[in-house]
Design a protein around this motif. Structure first.
Motif: not given
Length: 433
Positions: A54, A58, A133, A319, A321-322, A325-326
């Motif tokens: 990845k 992330l 998502r 988008q 933010d990874e 968001d996670a």
């Protein structure tokens, strides 16, 4: 002879096409990179596998949360140096696909795979949200997202936030002033909002996203208003109700577990929404603004305190933010302040004042990080090592983002102006130095 760090540094620089600004110490004890720079500690080969499976933010976040990566030295300096490699490579940066057309880059990638060991992808840390998502922002999904973020233990938040239990940007005195405390700055923020809303005895205030009850208590105790505070977090509500009872304010403050879309007992004289609108989502924002407009009486005021991002040239390219968001705010979305103002106006509000307090949030976040670091062992016991690491990284990186003006925070004061046009606002609402 240990060689992992020099090899890792060389291969990563080939892939990125730029020198690494930090020092590396690898699992075999080897080191490489600029002397005196903050050190990125790569504790095991699994960290490299995470980045290979990845690439980007992330992968780094997973390695950090799992404890496969660490930073020695000044955390803020290290994040600032690495920001250009991870978060700010820009529209002209080579994509991975483009880069892999270069034979030297392909060779570097093969070298990293060889260095990483077994090719199986490591499982994400258990702190990561596992869900599609989709950002639907239904009542059910919003409640689940809020629970992930806020229902991690009130004791943990007491460590981070301090006695004020206010989880939004404080309002600090002038930079030349010394000795200001977080608690004083948070009290000053609540008082600033109270003044903007023109709170007076007997008036009704709706506090949307009331958190642990600090605004509701301040408004009732200091300004004599009757308050309804709403939250989707069961833990927040229980904590806030106890605080209200301890203050002897149960006759003036009601705390509900309720979605803003389900509030029907207007009209209110004023509405405060402090650090809540980031959870609403772009697709629901006009609905949110319209609902609040309907809940206000003519002449009533809304104070919307909200983090903002810079606008994109193509807004459809935005988008979430990874990492955030996670691990932090599932389904959270930021909007440019201009978009927020437009949506409030479309809902019928007259926007009367927009105040940016960006620098204040950087100061607040640095105090929260210091609180967490000062009681680290207890914070880990109350949550988990991974959760504590999430918060330390999130808050430190956010402080830098506010300092570098990558994001901001604004207080937007809006009015449901009556048909007469009488706003009730003073001719000069602010004094400039």
């Amino acid at each position: 002879m240990p060689h992992a760090a020099p090899r890792l540094k060389s291969l990563v620089e080939q892939l990125l096409g730029t020198p690494l600004p930090v020092r590396i110490r690898a699992w075999d004890g080897s080191q490489a990179g600029p002397p005196g720079a903050p050190t990125l500690v790569v504790r095991n080969r699994r960290a490299v596998r995470r980045l290979l499976w990845k690439p980007g933010e992330l992968g780094l976040a997973r390695a950090w949360v799992a404890g496969d990566l660490d930073i020695e030295g000044d955390l803020y300096a290290a994040l600032d140096l690495m920001a250009g490699l991870v978060w700010e490579r820009g529209e002209d940066a080579r994509t991975l696909t483009q880069a892999l057309r270069d034979p030297e880059v392909r060779a570097a990638a093969r070298g990293l795979f060889a260095l990483a060991g077994p090719p199986l992808p490591p499982a994400p840390p258990r702190e990561e949200v596992r869900r599609p998502r989709r950002h639907l922002h239904t009542k059910r999904s919003d409640k689940r997202a809020i629970s992930h973020h806020y229902d991690v233990g009130n004791d943990f938040y007491e460590i981070v936030l301090g006695p004020s239990m206010v989880y939004s940007c404080a309002y600090w005195p002038a930079p030349e002033s010394e000795g200001g405390t977080l608690e004083t700055a948070q009290r000053d923020k609540l008082e600033l909002i109270s003044r903007k809303l023109d709170l007076k005895p007997g008036r009704r205030l709706l506090d949307v996203g009331c958190g642990w009850g600090s605004m509701a208590i301040h408004a009732a105790r200091e300004h004599g208003v009757r308050v309804v505070g709403i939250t989707l977090s069961q833990e927040q509500a229980a904590y806030a109700r106890k605080r209200v009872a301890d203050e002897g304010l149960t006759d003036r403050v009601e705390i509900r577990v309720q979605d803003y879309r389900d509030v029907t007992d207007g009209p209110y004289d004023a509405i405060s929404s402090i650090g809540m609108a980031e959870h609403v989502g772009a697709d629901r924002y006009l609905e949110y603004a319209t609902d609040l407009h309907h809940l206000l009486k003519p002449g009533g005021r809304l104070l919307n305190h909200q983090i903002a991002r810079r606008p994109e040239r193509d807004e459809s390219a935005y988008q979430v933010d990874e990492f955030i968001d996670a691990y932090v705010f599932p389904d959270g979305e930021l909007a440019p302040v201009g978009t927020t103002v437009t949506q409030l106006e479309r809902a019928g509000f007259e926007v009367r004042d927009v105040e940016s307090i960006r620098e204040h949030y950087a100061l607040t976040l640095r105090r929260w990080v210091a609180n967490l670091e000062a009681d680290w062992a207890r914070a880990v016991r109350l949550t988990s090592p991974g959760r504590a690491r999430v918060w330390r990284l999130y808050m430190a990186a956010s402080a830098l983002a506010f300092e570098r003006s990558r994001i901001g925070v604004n207080q937007v004061l809006a009015i449901r102006t009556p048909e007469s046009g009488d706003s009730g606002m003073p001719l000069r609402s602010r004094t400039w130095n």
